[in-house]
Scaffold this active site. Structure first.
Site, PDB file in Angstrom:
ATOM      1  N   LYS A   1       0.816  -1.215   0.000  1.00 40.73           N
ATOM      2  CA  LYS A   1       0.000   0.000   0.000  1.00 40.73           C
ATOM      3  C   LYS A   1       0.848   1.264   0.000  1.00 40.73           C
ATOM      4  O   LYS A   1       0.364   2.347   0.277  1.00 40.73           O
ATOM      5  CB  LYS A   1      -0.921  -0.013   1.217  1.00 40.73           C
ATOM      6  CG  LYS A   1      -1.799  -1.247   1.263  1.00 40.73           C
ATOM      7  CD  LYS A   1      -2.477  -1.377   2.596  1.00 40.73           C
ATOM      8  CE  LYS A   1      -3.064  -2.766   2.751  1.00 40.73           C
ATOM      9  NZ  LYS A   1      -3.531  -2.996   4.098  1.00 40.73           N
TER      10      LYS A   1
ATOM     11  N   SER B   1      -7.160   2.162  10.501  1.00 44.34           N
ATOM     12  CA  SER B   1      -7.658   1.716  11.799  1.00 44.34           C
ATOM     13  C   SER B   1      -6.586   1.700  12.886  1.00 44.34           C
ATOM     14  O   SER B   1      -6.882   1.913  14.049  1.00 44.34           O
ATOM     15  CB  SER B   1      -8.282   0.328  11.663  1.00 44.34           C
ATOM     16  OG  SER B   1      -7.329  -0.582  11.147  1.00 44.34           O
TER      17      SER B   1
END
Length: 195
Positions: A54, A145
């Site tokens: 990512k 998160s």
């Protein structure tokens, strides 16, 4: 850590329950900027992939980019950001601002549910779909998160260790992976020199 202000749009095809279920972190320290992320991809309550990347180097390695949120949306934003970088060579903040403006005003883009962190030799920025382009005072940004856990760990390590920027990112993401169930410990880190 930044959390989007707007709830998921009705009819967007997403419940919002998986948005940002990852951790991306950037740290500026000792003349370097490092950006890293974990590799977990979650769908509902299941881990679908453990080794996703990512984090990317763009424009020949001069710009770092990391994303959290829906994978397809994040890749769409990454593609648009790369186009903005080509339109504004050598001016990453302008490219990020242009992306944020387009993201906020374009009907199709407004439905994208992702956040990105971008960094170059001089700037670290968080870009959101609500039109925000935020530059932190201390050069530490976390999204996803586990973002708050990673930011807290990174700030402690910056202030109380002699670790490099990439080592701080790696250690902070390891800590986030031990606490946040949507963050694993398959970590990718990229680093460039600061101006």
């Amino acid at each position: 850590m930044y959390q989007p202000r707007d709830p998921p749009l009705e009819g967007s095809g997403s419940s919002g329950e998986n948005d940002g279920m990852t951790t991306i972190l950037t740290v500026r320290h000792q003349g370097k900027v490092a950006l890293g992320g974990d590799g977990q991809v979650t769908l509902g309550n299941s881990v679908m992939k453990a080794d996703a990347n990512k984090v990317r180097k763009l424009t020949g390695g001069n710009v770092l980019c990391g994303f959290a949120g829906s994978s397809a949306d994040a890749f769409a934003l990454l593609e648009r950001f790369e186009a903005k970088l080509k339109d504004n060579p050598g001016n990453m903040p302008r490219a990020a601002t242009e992306l944020a403006k387009e993201w906020r005003t374009d009907r199709a883009l407004r439905r994208l549910e992702a956040l990105i962190i971008v960094a170059d030799a001089k700037n670290s920025l968080l870009v959101s779909g609500t039109g925000d382009v935020i530059q932190p005072t201390d050069g530490v940004i976390g999204i996803g998160s586990g973002g708050t856990v990673a930011v807290a760990a990174a700030k402690a390590l910056v202030g109380h260790s002699s670790l490099s920027a990439s080592e701080i990112v790696r250690e902070a993401l390891q800590i986030a992976g031990e606490i946040d169930i949507y963050t694993n410990q398959h970590i990718a880190v990229e680093e460039i020199s600061c101006a």
